[in-house]
Design a protein around this motif. Structure first.
Motif, PDB file in Angstrom:
ATOM      1  N   ASN A  39       0.734  -1.037   0.227  1.00  0.00           N
ATOM      2  CA  ASN A  39       0.135  -0.057   0.032  1.00  0.00           C
ATOM      3  C   ASN A  39       0.892   1.237  -0.019  1.00  0.00           C
ATOM      4  OD1 ASN A  39      -2.526  -1.525   0.039  1.00  0.00           O
ATOM      5  ND2 ASN A  39      -2.054  -2.031   2.259  1.00  0.00           N
ATOM      6  N   SER A  40       2.240   1.123  -0.047  1.00  0.00           N
ATOM      7  CA  SER A  40       3.029   2.208  -0.043  1.00  0.00           C
ATOM      8  C   SER A  40       3.191   2.977  -1.396  1.00  0.00           C
ATOM      9  CB  SER A  40       4.522   1.640   0.492  1.00  0.00           C
ATOM     10  OG  SER A  40       5.109   1.162  -0.496  1.00  0.00           O
ATOM     11  N   ILE A  41       3.774   4.378  -1.429  1.00  0.00           N
ATOM     12  CA  ILE A  41       4.068   4.809  -2.513  1.00  0.00           C
ATOM     13  C   ILE A  41       4.942   4.121  -3.392  1.00  0.00           C
ATOM     14  CG2 ILE A  41       5.054   7.016  -3.492  1.00  0.00           C
ATOM     15  CD1 ILE A  41       3.759   8.565  -1.247  1.00  0.00           C
ATOM     16  N   TRP A  42       6.009   3.446  -2.893  1.00  0.00           N
ATOM     17  CA  TRP A  42       6.956   2.938  -3.424  1.00  0.00           C
ATOM     18  C   TRP A  42       6.532   1.825  -4.445  1.00  0.00           C
ATOM     19  CZ3 TRP A  42       8.574  -2.739  -2.973  1.00  0.00           C
ATOM     20  CH2 TRP A  42       9.469  -2.800  -3.952  1.00  0.00           C
ATOM     21  N   TYR A  43       5.589   1.054  -3.851  1.00  0.00           N
ATOM     22  CA  TYR A  43       5.020  -0.210  -4.551  1.00  0.00           C
ATOM     23  C   TYR A  43       4.026   0.282  -5.757  1.00  0.00           C
ATOM     24  CZ  TYR A  43       3.404  -4.686  -5.722  1.00  0.00           C
ATOM     25  OH  TYR A  43       2.894  -5.897  -6.440  1.00  0.00           O
ATOM     26  N   GLN A  44       3.280   1.336  -5.026  1.00  0.00           N
ATOM     27  CA  GLN A  44       2.258   1.496  -6.149  1.00  0.00           C
ATOM     28  C   GLN A  44       2.731   2.392  -7.033  1.00  0.00           C
ATOM     29  OE1 GLN A  44      -1.114   1.177  -5.816  1.00  0.00           O
ATOM     30  NE2 GLN A  44      -0.524  -0.317  -4.076  1.00  0.00           N
ATOM     31  N   SER A  45       4.167   2.796  -7.185  1.00  0.00           N
ATOM     32  CA  SER A  45       4.639   3.634  -8.409  1.00  0.00           C
ATOM     33  C   SER A  45       5.289   2.771  -9.266  1.00  0.00           C
ATOM     34  CB  SER A  45       5.463   4.755  -7.884  1.00  0.00           C
ATOM     35  OG  SER A  45       6.566   4.218  -7.126  1.00  0.00           O
ATOM     36  N   LEU A  46       5.507   1.359  -8.930  1.00  0.00           N
ATOM     37  CA  LEU A  46       6.245   0.364  -9.683  1.00  0.00           C
ATOM     38  C   LEU A  46       5.516   0.097 -10.891  1.00  0.00           C
ATOM     39  CD1 LEU A  46       7.566  -2.094  -7.278  1.00  0.00           C
ATOM     40  CD2 LEU A  46       8.917  -0.421  -8.309  1.00  0.00           C
ATOM     41  N   LEU A  47       6.408  -0.037 -12.087  1.00  0.00           N
ATOM     42  CA  LEU A  47       5.632  -0.537 -13.240  1.00  0.00           C
ATOM     43  C   LEU A  47       5.835  -2.201 -12.969  1.00  0.00           C
ATOM     44  CD1 LEU A  47       7.617   1.816 -15.903  1.00  0.00           C
ATOM     45  CD2 LEU A  47       4.945   1.919 -14.880  1.00  0.00           C
ATOM     46  N   ILE A  48       4.511  -2.446 -13.498  1.00  0.00           N
ATOM     47  CA  ILE A  48       4.357  -4.126 -13.184  1.00  0.00           C
ATOM     48  C   ILE A  48       4.310  -4.840 -14.463  1.00  0.00           C
ATOM     49  CG2 ILE A  48       3.331  -6.024 -12.052  1.00  0.00           C
ATOM     50  CD1 ILE A  48       4.631  -4.107 -10.145  1.00  0.00           C
ATOM     51  N   PRO A  49       5.115  -5.961 -15.060  1.00  0.00           N
ATOM     52  CA  PRO A  49       4.585  -6.570 -16.415  1.00  0.00           C
ATOM     53  C   PRO A  49       3.274  -7.204 -16.499  1.00  0.00           C
ATOM     54  CG  PRO A  49       6.274  -7.906 -14.819  1.00  0.00           C
ATOM     55  CD  PRO A  49       5.809  -6.616 -14.172  1.00  0.00           C
ATOM     56  N   PRO A  50       2.900  -7.286 -17.493  1.00  0.00           N
ATOM     57  CA  PRO A  50       1.640  -7.928 -17.662  1.00  0.00           C
ATOM     58  C   PRO A  50       1.248  -9.373 -17.177  1.00  0.00           C
ATOM     59  CG  PRO A  50       2.551  -7.720 -19.869  1.00  0.00           C
ATOM     60  CD  PRO A  50       3.733  -7.138 -18.817  1.00  0.00           C
ATOM     61  N   GLY A 167      11.602 -10.100 -12.317  1.00  0.00           N
ATOM     62  CA  GLY A 167      12.375  -9.726 -13.389  1.00  0.00           C
ATOM     63  C   GLY A 167      11.749  -8.537 -14.199  1.00  0.00           C
ATOM     64  N   GLY A 168      10.472  -8.828 -14.477  1.00  0.00           N
ATOM     65  CA  GLY A 168       9.850  -7.440 -15.350  1.00  0.00           C
ATOM     66  C   GLY A 168       9.838  -6.285 -14.326  1.00  0.00           C
ATOM     67  N   ILE A 169       9.651  -6.397 -13.123  1.00  0.00           N
ATOM     68  CA  ILE A 169       9.508  -5.209 -12.371  1.00  0.00           C
ATOM     69  C   ILE A 169      10.914  -4.554 -12.270  1.00  0.00           C
ATOM     70  CG2 ILE A 169       9.226  -4.535  -9.913  1.00  0.00           C
ATOM     71  CD1 ILE A 169       6.912  -6.589  -9.510  1.00  0.00           C
ATOM     72  N   TRP A 170      11.999  -5.582 -11.943  1.00  0.00           N
ATOM     73  CA  TRP A 170      13.413  -4.938 -12.104  1.00  0.00           C
ATOM     74  C   TRP A 170      13.524  -4.365 -13.515  1.00  0.00           C
ATOM     75  CZ3 TRP A 170      17.367  -6.588 -15.292  1.00  0.00           C
ATOM     76  CH2 TRP A 170      18.610  -5.830 -15.062  1.00  0.00           C
ATOM     77  N   TRP A 171      13.052  -5.036 -14.551  1.00  0.00           N
ATOM     78  CA  TRP A 171      13.500  -4.379 -15.848  1.00  0.00           C
ATOM     79  C   TRP A 171      12.912  -2.979 -16.357  1.00  0.00           C
ATOM     80  CZ3 TRP A 171      17.209  -5.136 -19.385  1.00  0.00           C
ATOM     81  CH2 TRP A 171      16.858  -4.801 -20.521  1.00  0.00           C
ATOM     82  N   LEU A 172      11.470  -3.274 -15.783  1.00  0.00           N
ATOM     83  CA  LEU A 172      10.734  -1.974 -16.438  1.00  0.00           C
ATOM     84  C   LEU A 172      10.945  -0.758 -15.260  1.00  0.00           C
ATOM     85  CD1 LEU A 172       7.158  -3.865 -16.781  1.00  0.00           C
ATOM     86  CD2 LEU A 172       8.933  -2.720 -18.461  1.00  0.00           C
TER      87      LEU A 172
END
Length: 182
Positions: A39-50, A167-172
């Motif tokens: 629920n944090s700003i950090w996680y909510q701002s991450l780009l997530i792969p499909p 891996g997608g989260i890291w890459w994006l």
């Protein structure tokens, strides 16, 4: 021959309730702090792969997988205790060592990803976790005549998916200025 496991590590899977309870308890402890971070700003701002499942699916998936892996450890030790051939006993002992290795790697993933907010370090952990789990599954498969395999293959497949998502989260998000603190 490799060193044997301490006796108490053999005793854990001998009781099916304890065998299933250990991964469930470790999973609960490992994930206990993740809800706040999700629920944090950090996680909510991450780009997530499909392809990421909805949040309510994760507790169901992980509870099922932890239950299945615990039961597989119970089946493995039962085969160990009934085995006549030394090579079968040794293979199961090696598989149990890898079982505990993967439990440790599994336990560490949530704190690395969510608490340390380090998708790259979590990805390294996830790759090691996936490899150790596949190896453990291979060892148990041969030594138990496949009895453990139906309980472990879904976990192996899921871990492959975890590597994709992580891996997608890291890459994006590499190179992005993602706020680490709220």
């Amino acid at each position: 021959m490799s060193p044997t496991l301490p006796g108490f590590l053999f005793d854990i899977p001998r009781n099916p309730v304890v065998a299933v309870g250990l991964p469930l308890a470790l999973g609960f402890l490992s994930g206990a702090g993740s809800k706040k971070v999700i629920n944090s700003i950090w996680y909510q701002s991450l780009l997530i792969p499909p392809g990421r499942p909805p949040r309510p699916a994760f507790p169901i998936i992980w509870t099922t997988l932890y239950t299945a892996m615990g039961y597989a450890s119970y089946l493995a030790i039962r085969h160990h205790d009934r085995a006549v051939m030394a090579v079968t006993k040794e293979t199961i002992q090696t598989g149990l060592k890898w079982y505990y290795v993967q439990l440790g790697l599994n336990f560490m993933w949530n704190p690395i990803f969510f608490n340390a907010k380090s998708p790259l370090s979590a990805l390294v952990d996830a790759v090691a976790l996936t490899g150790s789990t596949w190896y453990m599954t291979k060892l148990f498969h041969g030594a138990t005549d496949g009895a453990t395999t139906p309980f472990l293959i879904p976990y192996c497949v899921w871990l492959g998916f975890v590597v994709y998502i992580n891996g997608g989260i890291w890459w994006l998000n590499r190179g992005r200025n993602v706020p680490k603190y709220d």
